[in-house]
Scaffold this active site. Structure first.
Site, short mmCIF file in Angstrom:
data_model
loop_
_atom_site.label_atom_id
_atom_site.label_comp_id
_atom_site.label_asym_id
_atom_site.label_seq_id
_atom_site.Cartn_x
_atom_site.Cartn_y
_atom_site.Cartn_z
N GLU A 67 0.81 -1.22 0.00
CA GLU A 67 0.00 0.00 0.00
C GLU A 67 0.85 1.27 0.00
O GLU A 67 0.33 2.36 -0.28
CB GLU A 67 -0.93 0.01 1.21
CG GLU A 67 -2.05 -1.02 1.15
CD GLU A 67 -3.12 -0.68 0.13
OE1 GLU A 67 -3.12 0.46 -0.39
OE2 GLU A 67 -3.96 -1.54 -0.17
N GLU A 91 7.49 -21.79 8.28
CA GLU A 91 7.93 -20.98 9.41
C GLU A 91 8.97 -21.67 10.27
O GLU A 91 9.61 -21.04 11.12
CB GLU A 91 6.74 -20.57 10.27
CG GLU A 91 6.14 -21.67 11.10
CD GLU A 91 5.09 -21.16 12.07
OE1 GLU A 91 5.23 -21.45 13.27
OE2 GLU A 91 4.15 -20.47 11.63
#
EC number: 4.2.1.126
Length: 301
Positions: free
Chosen positions: A85, A116
């Site tokens: 953004e 992860e």
């Protein structure tokens, strides 16, 4: 599996939601709303630490470095969301604010839960970005113990980067290895261990603040107007025109004409209108990037 995982605040069972599956829909809505309302309070308690971390990030960005978010699962997705953004909102070039998620791009849409567990993968992903002393790396992990994130942050430190750690548990491993630890402790989740809930909300709020305040400090706003907006669609072109109107008091037609003359750059159009100069002179005065500086105005200390 770490035997201490169950002791983490984010893994505990909340007594307030122990009968979750027996509650009515309205009661569930009220419960979750109450729990989410705890998030801003927890973030506010970290305000002094956040301010120090953001000032340090701004120093790196001002020197030409990058802001890099790194995480796994929800934490990684929140980082990517904030990073992408920044281009349209603040006009930053591609690659200036980066989101890195365990498992790569595919993990944004298709869970790669096992990704992860590899600290080596985290380190390797930072190596691929050629992270250096001019960069700021923000490791995001609700537990504060995610191997991928820890591996990435350790590699960032080895390469001289500024490091910030955002976790939702006190005294986390992540906090121990970063320059600026941020521990936003929001308490147990309504659904025990589901850190996409309050922890995810806290992470999004903190990253919103890191990126937005950094961009404010870099002169990407004039007042509360996003004067570096990238007018890449009809909505944003209309917004750019309204921003010029609000900043200068010019009527819509004059604001639109100024934007056209200035290549759609709201910041340039504002300075050109307020100082009565052409686009080239406006850009020259904007060399430091700030509308206020170009107008000879200062900011409050």
């Amino acid at each position: 599996m770490d035997e201490r995982l169950g002791e983490l605040v984010t893994e505990r069972r909340s007594p307030d939601s122990a009968e979750l599956d027996r509650m009515g829909t309205g009661e569930l809505v009220r419960l979750m709303a109450r729990e989410e309302a705890r998030v801003p309070e927890a973030v506010a308690r970290q305000a002094p630490r956040m301010a120090a971390a953001i000032d340090a990030v701004v120093e790196r960005l001002r020197a030409g470095g990058r802001l890099i978010y790194v995480g796994a699962g929800t934490a990684g997705r929140v980082g990517v969301l904030d990073a992408v953004e920044c281009g349209p909102t603040f006009g930053v070039p591609p690659g200036r604010v980066v989101g890195v998620i365990a498992g790569g791009r595919e993990a944004m849409f298709d869970p790669r839960e096992s990704a992860e567990d590899s600290a080596e993968a985290g380190a390797s992903d930072l190596d691929r970005l050629c992270v250096g002393p001019e960069d700021a790396v923000v490791g995001v992990s609700a537990s504060g113990r995610t191997p991928y994130t820890l591996g990435a942050v350790r590699r960032a430190r080895e390469r001289g980067a500024l490091t910030v750690g955002l976790s939702c548990n006190p005294g986390s491993r992540l906090s121990d290895i970063v320059d600026h630890p941020l521990e936003v402790v929001v308490g147990p989740e309504v659904l025990a261990g589901s850190t996409r809930l309050k922890a995810g909300s806290a992470q999004k709020l903190v990253l919103n603040m890191i990126s937005t305040i950094s961009m404010v400090r870099l002169g990407k706003t004039y007042g509360n107007l996003m004067v570096d907006v990238r007018a890449s669609n009809a909505k944003l072109r209309d917004r750019a025109r309204r921003i010029v109107e609000l900043a200068t008091g010019a009527p819509p037609e004059e604001a639109a004409a100024a934007l056209d003359r200035c290549g759609g750059e709201a910041k340039v159009a504002i300075v050109a209108l307020l100082l009565g100069v052409g686009p080239d002179e406006a850009r020259r005065r904007l060399a430091a990037g700030s509308v206020r500086a170009a107008l000879g105005e200062g900011r409050r200390p």
